[in-house]
Each structure stands twice: as C-alpha cells, then as structure tokens.
Motif scaffolding. Structure first.
Motif, PDB file in Angstrom:
ATOM      1  N   THR A 139      13.398   6.843  -6.059  1.00 41.59           N
ATOM      2  CA  THR A 139      12.990   6.325  -4.754  1.00 41.59           C
ATOM      3  C   THR A 139      11.667   5.577  -4.860  1.00 41.59           C
ATOM      4  N   TYR A 140      10.708   6.151  -5.598  1.00 44.84           N
ATOM      5  CA  TYR A 140       9.394   5.507  -5.731  1.00 44.84           C
ATOM      6  C   TYR A 140       9.518   4.177  -6.467  1.00 44.84           C
ATOM      7  N   ILE A 141      10.294   4.170  -7.550  1.00 44.46           N
ATOM      8  CA  ILE A 141      10.419   2.948  -8.343  1.00 44.46           C
ATOM      9  C   ILE A 141      11.124   1.859  -7.537  1.00 44.46           C
ATOM     10  N   ILE A 142      12.194   2.226  -6.843  1.00 43.47           N
ATOM     11  CA  ILE A 142      12.911   1.246  -6.021  1.00 43.47           C
ATOM     12  C   ILE A 142      11.997   0.700  -4.928  1.00 43.47           C
ATOM     13  N   THR A 143      11.165   1.575  -4.345  1.00 46.60           N
ATOM     14  CA  THR A 143      10.213   1.134  -3.332  1.00 46.60           C
ATOM     15  C   THR A 143       9.201   0.167  -3.922  1.00 46.60           C
ATOM     16  N   GLN A 144       8.707   0.471  -5.124  1.00 46.41           N
ATOM     17  CA  GLN A 144       7.733  -0.403  -5.790  1.00 46.41           C
ATOM     18  C   GLN A 144       8.318  -1.786  -6.033  1.00 46.41           C
ATOM     19  N   VAL A 145       9.548  -1.827  -6.537  1.00 52.11           N
ATOM     20  CA  VAL A 145      10.203  -3.119  -6.782  1.00 52.11           C
ATOM     21  C   VAL A 145      10.452  -3.858  -5.467  1.00 52.11           C
ATOM     22  N   ALA A 146      10.874  -3.113  -4.436  1.00 51.66           N
ATOM     23  CA  ALA A 146      11.147  -3.738  -3.134  1.00 51.66           C
ATOM     24  C   ALA A 146       9.876  -4.324  -2.528  1.00 51.66           C
ATOM     25  N   ILE A 147       8.740  -3.634  -2.691  1.00 56.81           N
ATOM     26  CA  ILE A 147       7.479  -4.151  -2.160  1.00 56.81           C
ATOM     27  C   ILE A 147       7.125  -5.466  -2.828  1.00 56.81           C
ATOM     28  N   ALA A 148       7.306  -5.528  -4.149  1.00 62.48           N
ATOM     29  CA  ALA A 148       7.010  -6.773  -4.872  1.00 62.48           C
ATOM     30  C   ALA A 148       7.933  -7.900  -4.422  1.00 62.48           C
ATOM     31  N   GLU A 149       9.227  -7.608  -4.295  1.00 64.54           N
ATOM     32  CA  GLU A 149      10.168  -8.641  -3.853  1.00 64.54           C
ATOM     33  C   GLU A 149       9.875  -9.091  -2.429  1.00 64.54           C
ATOM     34  N   ASN A 150       9.554  -8.129  -1.563  1.00 68.66           N
ATOM     35  CA  ASN A 150       9.259  -8.478  -0.173  1.00 68.66           C
ATOM     36  C   ASN A 150       7.957  -9.265  -0.054  1.00 68.66           C
ATOM     37  N   ALA A 151       7.008  -9.007  -0.981  1.00 67.74           N
ATOM     38  CA  ALA A 151       5.768  -9.776  -0.967  1.00 67.74           C
ATOM     39  C   ALA A 151       6.061 -11.251  -1.233  1.00 67.74           C
ATOM     40  N   ILE A 152       6.939 -11.518  -2.195  1.00 65.50           N
ATOM     41  CA  ILE A 152       7.309 -12.906  -2.503  1.00 65.50           C
ATOM     42  C   ILE A 152       8.033 -13.538  -1.314  1.00 65.50           C
ATOM     43  N   GLN A 153       8.965 -12.778  -0.708  1.00 62.50           N
ATOM     44  CA  GLN A 153       9.658 -13.289   0.464  1.00 62.50           C
ATOM     45  C   GLN A 153       8.691 -13.516   1.622  1.00 62.50           C
ATOM     46  N   CYS A 181      -5.641 -12.623 -10.266  1.00 66.97           N
ATOM     47  CA  CYS A 181      -4.999 -11.321 -10.512  1.00 66.97           C
ATOM     48  C   CYS A 181      -4.347 -11.242 -11.894  1.00 66.97           C
ATOM     49  N   GLN A 182      -3.611 -12.292 -12.274  1.00 68.81           N
ATOM     50  CA  GLN A 182      -2.846 -12.228 -13.519  1.00 68.81           C
ATOM     51  C   GLN A 182      -3.686 -12.592 -14.734  1.00 68.81           C
ATOM     52  N   ALA A 183      -4.349 -13.770 -14.711  1.00 70.63           N
ATOM     53  CA  ALA A 183      -5.067 -14.239 -15.895  1.00 70.63           C
ATOM     54  C   ALA A 183      -6.381 -13.495 -16.115  1.00 70.63           C
ATOM     55  N   ILE A 184      -7.185 -13.337 -15.074  1.00 71.10           N
ATOM     56  CA  ILE A 184      -8.502 -12.715 -15.226  1.00 71.10           C
ATOM     57  C   ILE A 184      -8.409 -11.193 -15.276  1.00 71.10           C
ATOM     58  N   GLN A 185      -7.735 -10.593 -14.283  1.00 67.45           N
ATOM     59  CA  GLN A 185      -7.691  -9.136 -14.189  1.00 67.45           C
ATOM     60  C   GLN A 185      -6.536  -8.519 -14.966  1.00 67.45           C
ATOM     61  N   GLY A 186      -5.487  -9.290 -15.237  1.00 66.03           N
ATOM     62  CA  GLY A 186      -4.350  -8.734 -15.962  1.00 66.03           C
ATOM     63  C   GLY A 186      -3.521  -7.765 -15.139  1.00 66.03           C
ATOM     64  N   TRP A 187      -3.536  -7.927 -13.816  1.00 65.97           N
ATOM     65  CA  TRP A 187      -2.779  -7.032 -12.945  1.00 65.97           C
ATOM     66  C   TRP A 187      -1.338  -7.525 -12.806  1.00 65.97           C
ATOM     67  N   GLY A 188      -0.448  -6.576 -12.574  1.00 65.91           N
ATOM     68  CA  GLY A 188       0.912  -6.910 -12.190  1.00 65.91           C
ATOM     69  C   GLY A 188       1.018  -6.955 -10.677  1.00 65.91           C
ATOM     70  N   LEU A 189       2.224  -7.130 -10.193  1.00 67.95           N
ATOM     71  CA  LEU A 189       2.443  -7.189  -8.748  1.00 67.95           C
ATOM     72  C   LEU A 189       2.725  -5.770  -8.253  1.00 67.95           C
ATOM     73  N   GLY A 190       1.654  -4.963  -8.227  1.00 69.06           N
ATOM     74  CA  GLY A 190       1.767  -3.589  -7.770  1.00 69.06           C
ATOM     75  C   GLY A 190       1.668  -3.476  -6.264  1.00 69.06           C
ATOM     76  N   VAL A 191       1.449  -2.252  -5.780  1.00 69.05           N
ATOM     77  CA  VAL A 191       1.406  -2.019  -4.333  1.00 69.05           C
ATOM     78  C   VAL A 191       0.233  -2.760  -3.701  1.00 69.05           C
ATOM     79  N   ALA A 192      -0.972  -2.608  -4.277  1.00 70.73           N
ATOM     80  CA  ALA A 192      -2.158  -3.239  -3.704  1.00 70.73           C
ATOM     81  C   ALA A 192      -2.027  -4.757  -3.716  1.00 70.73           C
TER      82      ALA A 192
END
Length: 492
Positions: A290-304, A346-357
């Motif tokens: 449930t947590y993983i599916i939610t994490q992926v859904a948040i990332a997809e919904n952010a793009i949408q 976020c990506q180049a400087i900090q090296g973050w992925g598309l997480g919750v924050a």
C-alpha cells in the motif's frame, strides 16, 4: 511609476531609475539580450534533460537527518548486524473469494464510509479439486524462487514460512477422525461442517488469524453455507487466505519493492492458470504494498498535476492579459522555472528523486513560478506606450520594485524551514527558495528580453476581436434560426 512630481517631472525611486535606465540600456537594448536568450535556452534544455530522469527515489526516503539518534539506530540495525531469522519481513497474504470494495455512492469526505465488500460468487473451496489446489499453492509458495534484489536467499518466502490453514485443518482431521478423514474431503457438507468447528477452536484461530472467512448468513443463500450444530446459526464460507513471511525486508524504495511485487504477481498468475474455476480468482496483498503504490501514485499524480497547472496557467493568463502571445510567453517562462527547479535543483544539485516532499512541492511551485511573470505581462499589456521595447521598459519600471520586495520576503520566510529537524521541511525550504531564485532570474531576464524582442504591439494576439467575431457569428446564427422558425409558423 511613482507619481510624486518635482518641477513637473515624474520622480523615480532608485530601483525604478535602475530599471528605467541601466537595466533597459544593457539588458533590453544591448547585445547582452542575445546572450541571455542563449544562456536561458541552455538552462531550459539541461533542466528538461534532468527532469526527464525524475522517478521515485532509489533509496528509502529519510525523514530525519543523518545525525539524528533514530536514523543512527536504523543504520546500525541495517548495516552493523547480520541478518537473522527474527528480522521482521513483509507479511504477504494470498486471498480467494474477494473482489474488492464497492465504493459507489459513498461520501469520500466521511472516513467511516468505506463502501461495501464484494465477494467472488464463483469461489468454492468445498470441491476436491479446489482443496487440492489450495494445498498445492501452499507447497508451491514455499519453493518459489526469486532472483530480485529485494529477495533474500533467492527465495520468495523466508525459510518456507507459509501459514496455511488447510494444512493445519488436515492435521486436525487426522488427529480427531483418523487418517481416512484426511483431505481432500469429497462430501461438501461434511467438509464445511468440520472446517467451521476447526475455525472455532481458539488455538487455531490464533495460529491462522482471519484465514477462514465464515460470515453469518441467515437464511442460507450460497452453496457454501453450513449450520453450526451447537448454536443453530448459519454461516457461509465467503473467503479464505494464506499468509507467508516473504524474504523481503523493509523498508526499501519502490525501485526494489516493485520487482518483488511483480514476482508475487507472477506466482499468483501461474497458480490461477492451473486452478479450477472456483479457485482462479486469487490475489496477493500486503500493508507494505500500500505504501509503495501510494508513493508511485503521488509521483504520477504530481506529473499530471503539473500538466494540468500549465494548462490552467495558460487559460488564467490569457483571461487576465487578453493576449494569446503574452500567455504563450508566460507559460514558456513558467516551464523554464519548473524545469530549472526540478531538473537542476532537485535532480542535478541535490540528487533527489520524486519522493513525497518533491511531489507535493512540484505542484505548489507552479504558483510561485506564475507570480512574477504574470505581473510583468499584465503591466506590459496595460502600458500606454506603443512599441514593444517601451512597453517592456514601462512594465519593468512599474513592477520591478514589487517583484524584488516579494522575492526578498518569500526567501526570508522560506529560509526558516532550513532550521526544522524533519527533512521534509528542509526539502520544502530548499524548493521554495530555489523556486524564488529561478522565478526571479527567468522573470527579470528571459521574459523581459522575449517581450522586448517579440512582444505584441497594437492589438496583435488580442483575443477580444476573436471573441467579438464569435459572439457576432453566434448572434447572427441564432437570429437566422429564429427568423426561419417564425416564417415556418407563419406559413402554417
């Protein structure tokens, strides 16, 4: 422009004089404007390239800093101690007899309204083939291989730890009724009656919790219904499940977890294809999924959400400025700001992925990105001057002070988030401050240069004439139809 007058001339404040004079001469008129376009185009390309690489984080999201005691304890447990059979793993359940929840007509704002559970009407465990299918599934699950990084020892289940109620039921039958009574049982009523008695024993209820889904059904309507000989209550076996301790040890990011979920799904598909129709509706579930599916859904919904925000931004700017060219230039600027923040920041400087924050902030930053350029765009359209250069100069002189003041106050307010303990607020603070920096740079240099070079003059790009023509066409069409109807009635 400030309207305090001295000797009949408008007196400009220092920042207004800067935008009206040196800024216009060196940025809007001089050769530097072409260099600005080249630099920001390069920044846009780099930002888009890095933004395209954004995905859910490759490591488990860390909510506290590295030197926090909780983080240290978790790191010690993961890295300083060897794995043992006592380490908690993900508990996965394989379920038959359920189809999900019917959520039609519920109030989504009321947490107590969860919908109605839907049962699989084709489910039937009472047949000999169905019993054998479930026993085979328990044995196959223990021996199913898994080569993914999230699986340990190359197996999907840790040390064959499958809690299968039907195996316990078989042992109980032999102990109480002899070896001749062992599974499979071909008498459906006898099978259900003895399974109901088995499920009522407290020891087996604790050993196989919630694995036998007997539901009160009075009167009996299903073919899996049986009556309790002691109480006279009728029960129907609506669903069953088996549990297993997978070899997957959480927490892990989606990159590691999703392949393990895929192996479980491959196992389920394989078993369903080999089972009889009444046992072919199995599925797997787990709280960790449930947590993983939610994490992926948040990332997809952010793009949408960002895509939707771009479309709405264009419409809002089109309405406020009344000019399609300015709306297009503004959306181009907003796109550059967003790609700079997410891709470069976020990506180049900090090296973050598309997480919750990052996913939450990605949608919010659109608002910060719109703020400055839309003010300049409106000031450009409201300017009394005619040429695009003079209108841009007037817009920057008018709005420059407000934009600088707004940027400074937002940066100061966002900087306080860097003092928070939780990394979510640190990330949010960085995204806010970097967005303000990027928005200021794009709105102060790229957007004015584009307006000074290609901004609309006179009524070029205005939507008002188009709206007037559409209104006149609709009015004429309506009048023609009304006249035709009146003529038809007169003839009749």
């Amino acid at each position: 422009v400030a309207d305090n007058k001295h000797d009949g001339e408008v007196q400009l404040r220092p920042i207004e004089r800067f935008y009206h004079g040196p800024y216009t001469e060196h940025v809007l008129k001089g050769p530097a404007r072409y260099g600005i376009l080249v630099v920001f185009t390069a920044v846009l390309i780099v930002g888009i390239v890095y933004s395209a690489q954004l995905a859910p984080p490759e490591e488990e999201e860390q909510w506290l800093p590295d030197d926090h005691m909780y983080t240290k304890i978790m790191d010690w447990g993961d890295n300083e101690f060897m794995l043992s059979t006592e380490d908690p793993t993900v508990l996965v359940s394989v379920v038959w007899g359920l189809e999900g929840m019917d959520i039609s007509g519920i109030n989504f704002w009321n947490p107590n309204e969860r919908g109605k559970l839907k049962y699989d009407t084709s489910f039937n465990l009472a047949s000999v083939d169905a019993q054998q299918n479930l026993l085979d599934t328990c044995n196959s699950l223990r021996e199913y291989p898994c080569d993914e990084d999230g699986c340990n020892n190359g197996m999907l289940v840790r040390h064959g730890q499958v809690m299968c109620f039907l195996e316990g039921f078989d042992d109980w039958l032999v102990q109480n009724y002899g070896s001749a009574a062992s599974l499979p049982v071909d008498d459906q009523d006898l099978f259900l009656s003895r399974l109901l008695n088995f499920s009522s024993i407290s020891y087996y209820r604790q050993r196989f919790p919630d694995q036998m889904g007997f539901v009160v059904e009075d009167p009996c309507e299903s073919n899996m219904c049986v009556q309790d000989s002691e109480t006279g209550t009728s029960y129907a076996l609506k669903f069953v499940k088996i549990d297993c301790n997978s070899s997957f040890i959480p927490p892990e990011p989606a990159k590691v977890t999703l392949p393990v979920m895929g192996v479980f799904q491959d196992f389920i598909d394989d078993q369903n294809s080999k089972s009889v129709d009444s046992m072919s509706g199995a599925f797997h579930t787990s709280e960790e999924w449930t947590y993983i599916i939610t994490q992926v859904a948040i990332a997809e919904n952010a793009i949408q959400g960002m895509g939707l925000c771009f479309a709405l931004s264009f419409i809002v700017i089109l309405v406020t400025t009344g000019n399609a060219i300015m709306a297009l230039f503004s959306v181009m600027t907003i796109g550059g700001i967003v790609s700079t923040v997410l891709g470069i920041g976020c990506q180049a400087i900090q090296g973050w992925g598309l997480g919750v924050a990052e996913s939450v902030a990605a949608v919010i930053l659109i608002g910060f990105s719109v703020d400055y350029c839309v003010h300049i765009a409106n000031a450009y359209m409201e300017s009394k001057f005619k040429s695009r250069l003079e209108r841009t100069q007037d817009a920057m002189t008018t709005m420059g002070v407000s934009i600088i003041a707004g940027a400074m106050t937002t940066l100061m307010s966002g900087s306080f988030l860097f003092g928070a303990v939780m990394s979510f607020f640190n990330k949010f603070g960085f995204i806010i401050c970097f967005t303000i920096f990027s928005s200021f740079a794009w709105s102060m240099f790229f957007f004015p240069v584009v307006c000074a070079l290609w901004g609309p003059e006179d009524h070029t790009g205005d939507v008002a004439p188009l709206i007037s023509k559409l209104h006149a066409y609709a009015k004429a069409r309506f009048t023609k139809e009304s006249t035709s109807d009146d003529s038809t009635k007169a003839k009749e």
